[in-house]
Design an enzyme around this catalytic site. Structure first.
Site, PDB file in Angstrom:
ATOM      1  N   LYS A  53       0.959  -1.197  -0.120  1.00 39.91           N
ATOM      2  CA  LYS A  53      -0.124   0.101   0.129  1.00 39.91           C
ATOM      3  C   LYS A  53       0.819   1.214  -0.036  1.00 39.91           C
ATOM      4  CE  LYS A  53      -2.195  -0.735   3.675  1.00 39.91           C
ATOM      5  NZ  LYS A  53      -1.582  -2.146   4.280  1.00 39.91           N
ATOM      6  N   ARG A 113      -8.997   1.836   9.480  1.00 38.19           N
ATOM      7  CA  ARG A 113      -8.459   0.279   9.651  1.00 38.19           C
ATOM      8  C   ARG A 113      -9.788  -0.344  10.078  1.00 38.19           C
ATOM      9  NH1 ARG A 113      -2.925  -0.290   9.835  1.00 38.19           N
ATOM     10  NH2 ARG A 113      -1.839   1.552   9.975  1.00 38.19           N
ATOM     11  N   ARG A 151      12.361  -9.473   5.176  1.00 40.40           N
ATOM     12  CA  ARG A 151      13.039  -7.998   5.269  1.00 40.40           C
ATOM     13  C   ARG A 151      14.287  -8.237   6.155  1.00 40.40           C
ATOM     14  NH1 ARG A 151       7.831  -4.440   6.518  1.00 40.40           N
ATOM     15  NH2 ARG A 151       6.964  -4.530   4.698  1.00 40.40           N
ATOM     16  N   ARG A 172      14.196  -7.606  12.422  1.00 43.25           N
ATOM     17  CA  ARG A 172      13.483  -6.940  13.367  1.00 43.25           C
ATOM     18  C   ARG A 172      12.111  -8.150  13.988  1.00 43.25           C
ATOM     19  NH1 ARG A 172      10.135  -1.656  11.610  1.00 43.25           N
ATOM     20  NH2 ARG A 172       9.103  -3.440  10.775  1.00 43.25           N
ATOM     21  N   ARG A 179       0.052 -10.791  12.924  1.00 44.90           N
ATOM     22  CA  ARG A 179      -0.221  -9.445  12.286  1.00 44.90           C
ATOM     23  C   ARG A 179      -1.361  -9.614  11.188  1.00 44.90           C
ATOM     24  NH1 ARG A 179       5.091  -6.603  10.341  1.00 44.90           N
ATOM     25  NH2 ARG A 179       3.665  -5.081   9.877  1.00 44.90           N
TER      26      ARG A 179
END
Length: 221
Positions: free
Chosen positions: A21, A96, A135, A167, A178
């Site tokens: 997004k 959201r 990532r 992370r 998530r």
């Protein structure tokens, strides 16, 4: 950059974490001359400037609590009030939840606007987990992906030679959590906007140019 649109269109980008997004929204805004609005960016700017809303938000953040909807909505209201009303707007990742969507309707109504189009970027969970869990971040700010854009030397930044960081919120188990949270809280918006005939589905898998072309067609259609 393209000249600002004169139709004042309001577009919302929906989609799971990792679906693109932010990347697509920023590019779309740049190419159409529309304002790209991320509530995360608005919040960071308010915190940095020490505005009244920023200070209010900081109270919750310092206490380890989520910033309430009414504070986020007020940030959006304040931002819209300072914007040219004939300029297109792209909301990235906001609203959201359905209550946030209803609050946004009220805010837009005060400036004579309404949501014109909602683009839902879609990708399978397996793709999203790879995008996020892959990532690796360099202290320099550069971000790699071990699947799609790996460093030349595994685990180290090409530019600085520093060890890359994985992370905690990018680890596979956390990513799946998530995605589950997204489905529970945000997915109901698909029905909310679909019932109003505003929803367009966009395939979020493919190269950036392909997705951008499809997204642009969806929001301008």
């Amino acid at each position: 950059m393209a000249a600002p649109s004169d139709n004042g269109k309001v577009v919302i980008l929906l989609g799971s974490p990792g679906v693109g997004k932010g990347t697509q929204g920023i590019r779309l805004g740049r190419e159409l001359g529309w304002a790209h609005v991320s509530t995360g960016d608005l919040l960071r700017a308010a915190l940095k400037a020490g505005t009244a809303l920023g200070l209010e938000a900081r109270r919750y953040m310092d206490a380890g609590e989520l910033v309430p909807d009414d504070v986020i909505v007020d940030l959006v209201r304040e931002h819209l009030a300072g914007m040219e009303q004939d300029r297109g707007v792209i909301f990235d990742g906001f609203p959201r939840t359905v209550p946030q969507a209803e609050a946004l309707d009220d805010v837009l109504a005060t400036v004579g606007r309404s949501v014109d189009r909602v683009a839902l970027l879609e990708a399978d969970d397996a793709v999203l987990v790879k995008r996020i869990a892959g990532r690796r971040s360099s202290p320099s700010g550069r971000v790699y992906n071990v699947y799609f854009d790996p460093p030349r030397r595994d685990g180290f930044c090409d530019d600085t030679g520093e060890p890359l960081i994985h992370r905690a919120d990018d680890r596979p188990d956390t990513v799946r959590t998530r995605l589950a949270v997204y489905r529970e809280a945000t997915a109901p918006l698909i029905g909310f906007y679909g019932a109003r005939g505003l929803l367009a589905r966009v395939d979020g898998v493919g190269d950036i140019d392909q997705v951008q072309t499809e997204l642009r067609g969806a929001v301008q259609g």
